[in-house]
Design a protein around this motif. Structure first.
Motif, short mmCIF file in Angstrom:
data_model
loop_
_atom_site.label_atom_id
_atom_site.label_comp_id
_atom_site.label_asym_id
_atom_site.label_seq_id
_atom_site.Cartn_x
_atom_site.Cartn_y
_atom_site.Cartn_z
N THR A 183 5.91 2.45 -3.12
CA THR A 183 5.72 3.43 -4.19
C THR A 183 4.29 3.37 -4.68
OG1 THR A 183 8.02 3.15 -4.89
CG2 THR A 183 6.52 4.11 -6.50
N ILE A 185 1.81 4.71 -7.73
CA ILE A 185 1.81 5.32 -9.07
C ILE A 185 0.53 6.13 -9.21
CG2 ILE A 185 1.95 4.90 -11.56
CD1 ILE A 185 4.44 3.90 -10.08
N GLU A 186 0.70 7.43 -9.35
CA GLU A 186 -0.43 8.36 -9.42
C GLU A 186 -1.32 8.02 -10.61
OE1 GLU A 186 -2.84 10.93 -7.93
OE2 GLU A 186 -0.88 10.66 -6.96
N GLU A 194 -2.07 1.36 -19.66
CA GLU A 194 -1.22 2.43 -20.22
C GLU A 194 -1.83 3.79 -19.87
OE1 GLU A 194 1.61 1.92 -21.07
OE2 GLU A 194 1.63 -0.19 -21.58
N HIS A 196 0.48 3.75 -17.50
CA HIS A 196 1.07 3.53 -16.18
C HIS A 196 1.99 2.31 -16.10
CE1 HIS A 196 -1.47 6.74 -14.82
NE2 HIS A 196 -2.55 6.11 -15.24
N ASP A 198 4.53 1.39 -18.00
CA ASP A 198 5.95 1.75 -18.15
C ASP A 198 6.50 2.40 -16.87
OD1 ASP A 198 5.90 0.78 -20.67
OD2 ASP A 198 5.87 2.72 -21.69
N THR A 199 5.66 3.24 -16.26
CA THR A 199 6.08 3.91 -15.02
C THR A 199 6.33 2.88 -13.92
OG1 THR A 199 4.58 5.67 -15.67
CG2 THR A 199 5.46 5.80 -13.44
N MET A 200 5.41 1.92 -13.83
CA MET A 200 5.54 0.89 -12.79
C MET A 200 6.80 0.06 -13.02
SD MET A 200 5.03 -2.61 -12.16
CE MET A 200 3.75 -3.30 -13.19
N THR A 202 9.50 0.84 -14.70
CA THR A 202 10.69 1.67 -14.47
C THR A 202 11.00 1.75 -12.98
OG1 THR A 202 10.24 2.96 -16.46
CG2 THR A 202 11.70 3.96 -14.86
N ASN A 203 9.96 1.94 -12.18
CA ASN A 203 10.14 1.99 -10.72
C ASN A 203 10.70 0.67 -10.18
OD1 ASN A 203 9.02 4.41 -8.94
ND2 ASN A 203 7.86 4.36 -10.83
#
Length: 217
Positions: A183, A185-186, A194, A196, A198-200, A202-203
């Motif tokens: 994965t 993260i764009e 931040e 990013h 939280d996105t990481m 969550t993934n």
């Protein structure tokens, strides 16, 4: 968050140990970035990974490699750090011998150490490799990679360029019997500043939860 001191190959190692109430909870260790570039177990990525695993019901240990914080010894080019990680896993297993799942997560230098630990310890059922520095370290020891896992990095990583990570993953994809998920993260850099982080996380959580419901390697 109980502080723990446990024996390592070069003296004592300092960690943070977070047990679950369930006796057979899965276990995970989290490995920090490069000791000579300010890496410690309190690094933000490591801290967030630790809590992500804990919140999914894992008993978790993160610790300082030799020569970092209150851990004894001195930096050893990754060789000693791999032994430290093996000692940490021994310690975690000794306290949780009913556990059916064992995961290793590492960030940057810690991802490199974590992948080497996989090769030594067949009981590891899954791995999370965050921003693996495939441009700096040789990952060719992963032949074959013994368990399935997630490699996750940012498209704006200037420390470990995405192209090197993609090439590492494509080599791992050739192996049979395991699945390496990749994965990106764009917009995220090496440290997942931040927003990013939280996105990481969550993934990572979605991946681990899915794996825990499947009984595959």
């Amino acid at each position: 968050m109980p502080e723990v001191i446990f024996p390592g190959p070069e003296g004592r190692l300092e960690g943070r140990y977070h047990p679950q109430k369930e006796r057979d909870a899965p276990i995970a260790i989290v490995l920090h970035p490069h000791p000579q570039f300010g890496g410690t177990m309190n690094n933000k990525v490591v801290y967030n990974l630790h809590y992500a695993f804990y919140n999914m019901g894992f008993t978790v240990l993160r610790f300082n490699f030799r020569g970092v914080g209150r851990s004894q010894g001195e930096y050893d080019q990754g060789i000693g750090e791999l032994s430290d990680a093996a000692s940490a896993l021994d310690y975690l297993q000794s306290m949780n011998n009913n556990s059916k799942h064992c995961w290793v997560a590492g960030f940057s230098f810690g991802a490199w150490i974590g992948m080497q630990l996989l090769m030594r310890r067949p009981e590891i059922t899954g791995f999370i490799s965050v921003s693996p520095p495939a441009n700096m370290y040789d990952f060719s020891f992963l032949a074959p990679c013994p368990s399935s896992g997630l490699v996750i990095n940012g498209t704006n990583d200037r420390v470990a360029p995405p192209a090197d990570t993609r090439s590492l993953v494509s080599k791992l994809h050739e192996q049979k019997g395991i699945t390496v998920t990749h994965t990106e993260i764009e917009g995220a850099g090496h440290f997942f500043e931040e927003p990013h982080m939280d996105t990481m996380i969550t993934n990572v959580s979605d991946y681990v939860k899915r794996r825990l419901t499947e009984n595959t390697r």
